[in-house]
Scaffold this motif. Structure first.
Motif, PDB file in Angstrom:
ATOM      1  N   ALA A 140     -14.307 -23.941  -7.222  1.00 52.30           N
ATOM      2  CA  ALA A 140     -14.146 -23.244  -8.501  1.00 52.30           C
ATOM      3  C   ALA A 140     -13.798 -21.768  -8.334  1.00 52.30           C
ATOM      4  N   VAL A 141     -13.904 -21.246  -7.123  1.00 50.30           N
ATOM      5  CA  VAL A 141     -13.588 -19.831  -6.903  1.00 50.30           C
ATOM      6  C   VAL A 141     -12.083 -19.599  -6.834  1.00 50.30           C
ATOM      7  N   GLY A 142     -11.294 -20.671  -6.852  1.00 49.36           N
ATOM      8  CA  GLY A 142      -9.848 -20.556  -6.666  1.00 49.36           C
ATOM      9  C   GLY A 142      -9.152 -19.564  -7.580  1.00 49.36           C
ATOM     10  N   PRO A 143      -9.311 -19.645  -8.908  1.00 49.11           N
ATOM     11  CA  PRO A 143      -8.594 -18.720  -9.805  1.00 49.11           C
ATOM     12  C   PRO A 143      -8.943 -17.255  -9.554  1.00 49.11           C
ATOM     13  N   GLN A 144     -10.221 -16.963  -9.336  1.00 58.01           N
ATOM     14  CA  GLN A 144     -10.615 -15.578  -9.092  1.00 58.01           C
ATOM     15  C   GLN A 144     -10.058 -15.082  -7.758  1.00 58.01           C
ATOM     16  N   LEU A 145     -10.006 -15.964  -6.779  1.00 53.05           N
ATOM     17  CA  LEU A 145      -9.442 -15.598  -5.480  1.00 53.05           C
ATOM     18  C   LEU A 145      -7.953 -15.293  -5.617  1.00 53.05           C
ATOM     19  N   GLU A 146      -7.232 -16.102  -6.388  1.00 52.84           N
ATOM     20  CA  GLU A 146      -5.807 -15.854  -6.627  1.00 52.84           C
ATOM     21  C   GLU A 146      -5.600 -14.495  -7.287  1.00 52.84           C
ATOM     22  N   SER A 147      -6.470 -14.158  -8.228  1.00 55.42           N
ATOM     23  CA  SER A 147      -6.366 -12.870  -8.910  1.00 55.42           C
ATOM     24  C   SER A 147      -6.574 -11.711  -7.930  1.00 55.42           C
ATOM     25  N   LEU A 148      -7.543 -11.847  -7.028  1.00 49.10           N
ATOM     26  CA  LEU A 148      -7.802 -10.802  -6.038  1.00 49.10           C
ATOM     27  C   LEU A 148      -6.612 -10.635  -5.098  1.00 49.10           C
ATOM     28  N   ILE A 149      -6.016 -11.742  -4.668  1.00 47.21           N
ATOM     29  CA  ILE A 149      -4.839 -11.677  -3.797  1.00 47.21           C
ATOM     30  C   ILE A 149      -3.698 -10.932  -4.491  1.00 47.21           C
ATOM     31  N   GLU A 150      -3.489 -11.230  -5.776  1.00 52.03           N
ATOM     32  CA  GLU A 150      -2.415 -10.558  -6.534  1.00 52.03           C
ATOM     33  C   GLU A 150      -2.673  -9.059  -6.634  1.00 52.03           C
ATOM     34  N   GLU A 151      -3.931  -8.677  -6.825  1.00 50.62           N
ATOM     35  CA  GLU A 151      -4.271  -7.253  -6.907  1.00 50.62           C
ATOM     36  C   GLU A 151      -4.010  -6.553  -5.577  1.00 50.62           C
ATOM     37  N   ILE A 152      -4.375  -7.183  -4.481  1.00 45.27           N
ATOM     38  CA  ILE A 152      -4.130  -6.586  -3.161  1.00 45.27           C
ATOM     39  C   ILE A 152      -2.637  -6.388  -2.943  1.00 45.27           C
ATOM     40  N   GLU A 153      -1.849  -7.389  -3.317  1.00 45.12           N
ATOM     41  CA  GLU A 153      -0.395  -7.296  -3.129  1.00 45.12           C
ATOM     42  C   GLU A 153       0.227  -6.256  -4.057  1.00 45.12           C
ATOM     43  N   ARG A 154      -0.399  -6.003  -5.193  1.00 40.72           N
ATOM     44  CA  ARG A 154       0.151  -5.037  -6.139  1.00 40.72           C
ATOM     45  C   ARG A 154      -0.028  -3.603  -5.651  1.00 40.72           C
ATOM     46  N   PHE A 155      -1.106  -3.335  -4.930  1.00 38.62           N
ATOM     47  CA  PHE A 155      -1.391  -1.957  -4.524  1.00 38.62           C
ATOM     48  C   PHE A 155      -1.060  -1.673  -3.056  1.00 38.62           C
ATOM     49  N   PHE A 156      -0.921  -2.730  -2.243  1.00 41.79           N
ATOM     50  CA  PHE A 156      -0.687  -2.508  -0.812  1.00 41.79           C
ATOM     51  C   PHE A 156       0.543  -3.281  -0.349  1.00 41.79           C
ATOM     52  N   GLN A 157       1.259  -2.695   0.599  1.00 49.76           N
ATOM     53  CA  GLN A 157       2.362  -3.405   1.239  1.00 49.76           C
ATOM     54  C   GLN A 157       1.756  -4.265   2.357  1.00 49.76           C
ATOM     55  N   VAL A 158       1.448  -5.489   2.027  1.00 45.90           N
ATOM     56  CA  VAL A 158       0.644  -6.329   2.912  1.00 45.90           C
ATOM     57  C   VAL A 158       1.344  -6.619   4.241  1.00 45.90           C
ATOM     58  N   GLU A 159       2.691  -6.527   4.249  1.00 47.00           N
ATOM     59  CA  GLU A 159       3.398  -6.773   5.501  1.00 47.00           C
ATOM     60  C   GLU A 159       3.262  -5.590   6.463  1.00 47.00           C
ATOM     61  N   ASN A 160       2.743  -4.445   5.969  1.00 49.73           N
ATOM     62  CA  ASN A 160       2.609  -3.248   6.801  1.00 49.73           C
ATOM     63  C   ASN A 160       1.158  -2.892   7.109  1.00 49.73           C
TER      64      ASN A 160
END
Length: 666
Positions: free
Chosen positions: A465-485
């Protein structure tokens, strides 16, 4: 003796009284860490056999067993050479600063407490100032490890003991009281934890037999050697005793005994540590005072090593008894009699046979379940159901553990994130990279399992059941950080913003200006564009470099310019003329000379100021966003960790049942 060694040994005296017999100091000298020893000064540690410590008469003051100085033990452990520079009566060894992370785990595993003394950046001339910057002890560190290291705190009060276990690596703690008559039951509980340090608090009064009482207690808990000839390093003062030794499993332990702990000490520390400021919640019922003193003692102990470790903690699990009705009791060293665990350095044991877990969290949960058999029928059936579900998926070859293998120890990583969110420390981008990619793997794991677990009887679906909240956290990380760097420079990690883009553009303009000046000067003097280059030097800042053998020609052109500047101005740009008229030699690097001028120095100062602005902006923004994300999503972390470890254990059980043709008990 010069000032630095005097400072070193003065600090050493203080640190021995604070951290005990296991303390070793590493002092920064330039680009190296060094460990020093005065051979003419006797060691503060003494060595005794276990039998001598347990004897009714106090052991001889000189210590009958020879003690090897810490510097010799460390040099042998790290395979390094000890030197004695000049004619000074001083032994020393050392290694480059960057090697510290390589050696830390080895030193900690052997029971050493490492005190790091770094040079301070003051911007003032004169002798360099130094101070303790970091303390690593076997139970108080965040080094990567397959098992969580614990410190156990024990408060002795008449026939009652207060016991607290704490792990700095994930912030987990548990506390309970136990009567002296029930002390043997604690040993069963402790086999589930990797204990590295033991801290005992006691109001000894006039009781001369209190130490033997402590030794006997710890021998029964396998936290003190039972072999009479075992060698134990001891350092003592009237109120504090420190020990370093190997237990019967050949694991190094540290023991700290604090004498004279009474109600006055409790009241003082209870005022200092308002528990509501440390923990995220409070108890809803009264807690036994011996438990509180044990807890306060462990908080003081950990704070002395790293104050950040007692920030942002979950409330300890508090029990009224060491015995739980929900678990069976393993007595009389049953874990080894039943061959459940392998002895250190040896193969075998049931755990090794059935452990096919892919994550550190899963391995810890499997070990805990094996050593704490449950009596709850519903939970037992749920575990069997989860294993049966994964066995079906494996048999159909529609699922594997590839995503689980990519998940790091999120329990430890989340703790490091929590500490950084509550202090001035910065979460290393490398750790954020591990967290992010673990989240990606966990998200893929959930998405792959959901279509396979639609049947109501597959009870494991509730853990996803943690799936949707985890997806939201991943999107937030990608929005503020250049994850490939995330493994690159800190300034390349943030997503571009107007402020950062503007600062970087100013930097680029000034660098391009310096490069243009260098090309012009090179073209005029040498008729090429590469003989003079604009570069950045760590000590000199931005300047020009030129081959030493070409410097003479540059000087000849400069002399001609100075002889007739009006004539030369027709051929030279203003900046080139300024360079030729005011060349300053800053130094030499190999075959190159470093040169500058007043104009170049001015640009270099502007670039350095911009560099500071960029670094400050990036660090503040990086830290602010990580803190915001932590406090927004911290409630997700524990359910996510539980889901991953539970699924990992269930999948391990399915692999084992397939491999060995096991069936579910009837």
């Amino acid at each position: 003796m010069s000032q630095v060694p005097v400072q070193y040994f003065n600090l050493m005296e203080e640190n021995y009284s604070k951290y005990g017999a296991s303390a070793i100091q590493l002092i920064q000298i330039g680009k190296f860490y060094e460990l020093w020893h005065e051979p003419d000064v006797s060691c503060v540690q003494q060595a005794y056999s276990q039998a001598e410590l347990l004897a009714e008469l106090p052991p001889p003051r000189e210590g009958p067993l020879g003690i090897t100085p810490p510097i010799e033990q460390v040099a042998s452990l790290l395979d390094m050479r000890i030197t004695s520079p000049g004619k000074r009566s001083l032994l020393q060894m050392g290694f480059p600063i960057y090697s510290l992370t390589t050696y830390l785990s080895t030193l900690l595993d052997k029971g050493w407490t490492i005190i790091v003394i770094d040079e301070l950046i003051t911007g003032k001339s004169g002798p360099k100032q130094r101070a303790v910057s970091q303390v690593y002890s076997p139970s108080c560190n965040l080094e990567d490890c397959s098992e969580l290291s614990y410190v156990i705190s024990i408060y002795l009060k008449d026939d009652l003991l207060g016991v607290t276990l704490f792990s700095a690596m994930n912030g987990h703690s548990i506390m309970f009281p136990v009567y002296w008559a029930d002390r043997d039951k604690v040993a069963r509980l402790l086999i589930s934890y990797s204990i590295k340090e033991v801290v005992i608090w006691v109001d000894s009064g006039d009781n001369p037999g209190v130490l033997n009482k402590i030794y006997g207690l710890l021998i029964g808990w396998n936290l003190f050697p039972s072999e009479p000839n075992a060698k134990i390093e001891v350092m003592g003062s009237p109120c504090y005793l420190s020990y370093r030794y190997e237990n019967d499993n050949k694991e190094w332990l540290l023991l700290h005994i604090y004498l004279g702990i009474n109600e006055e000490w409790f009241n003082k520390n209870y005022q200092e540590y308002t528990l509501s400021k440390i923990f995220q919640s409070t108890w809803t019922e009264d807690v036994n005072q011996v438990n509180l003193i044990s807890l306060l003692g462990i908080l003081q102990f950990v704070k002395d090593r790293n104050p950040n470790f007692i920030k942002n903690l979950q409330l300890p699990e508090s029990y009224n008894s060491v015995v739980s009705p929900l678990n069976l009791i393993l007595c009389n060293r049953a874990e080894y009699q039943l061959d459940l665990l392998p002895k250190k350095g040896k193969l075998g044991g049931l755990l090794n046979l059935i452990d096919y877990c892919s994550t550190a969290m899963g391995k810890r949960l499997l070990k805990f379940r094996l050593l704490n058999p449950i009596t709850n029928y519903s939970e037992l059936n749920l575990r069997y159901e989860e294993i049966a579900t994964f066995k079906q998926l494996l048999d159909k070859q529609i699922f594997d553990n590839s995503e689980l293998k990519q998940i790091k120890d999120l329990s430890s990583l989340h703790r490091q994130w929590a500490i950084c969110a509550s202090s001035d420390t910065i979460l290393p981008p490398k750790k954020l990279n591990q967290i992010y990619h673990s989240y990606l793997s966990a998200s893929k794991l959930i998405r792959s399992l959901l279509p396979l677990l639609r049947s109501p009887r597959h009870l494991g679906i509730e853990h996803l059941a943690v799936g949707p909240q985890l997806e939201s956290l991943i999107e937030e990380i990608e929005r503020f950080f250049q994850v490939e760097n995330l493994l690159g420079d800190l300034k390349d990690i943030l997503q571009p913003t107007d402020s950062l883009t503007n600062l970087l553009a100013q930097q680029q303009t000034l660098r391009a200006q310096l490069a243009e000046w260098a090309e012009q000067a090179s073209n005029i003097v040498f008729q090429d564009t590469t003989s003079i280059k604009a570069e950045y030097f760590s000590k000199e800042g931005y300047a020009f470099s030129i081959l030493s053998k070409k410097l003479a020609k540059l000087n000849r052109v400069r002399e001609r310019y100075l002889a007739s500047p009006a004539l030369s101005d027709t051929a030279h740009s203003p900046h080139t003329g300024e360079l030729l008229s005011s060349i300053i030699i800053l130094g030499k690097r190999g075959n190159y000379h470093i040169i500058t001028s007043s104009a170049i120095l001015k640009v270099s100062v502007e670039l350095n100021l911009l560099e500071e602005q960029v670094n400050t902006y990036v660090k503040q923004t990086y830290t602010r966003e990580l803190k915001r994300l932590y406090f927004s999503y911290s409630e997700l972390f524990l359910p996510l960790e539980n889901m991953i470890s539970r699924l990992d254990v269930a999948l391990s059980g399915a692999i084992v049942s397939t491999k060995f043709n096991y069936t579910r008990p009837c």
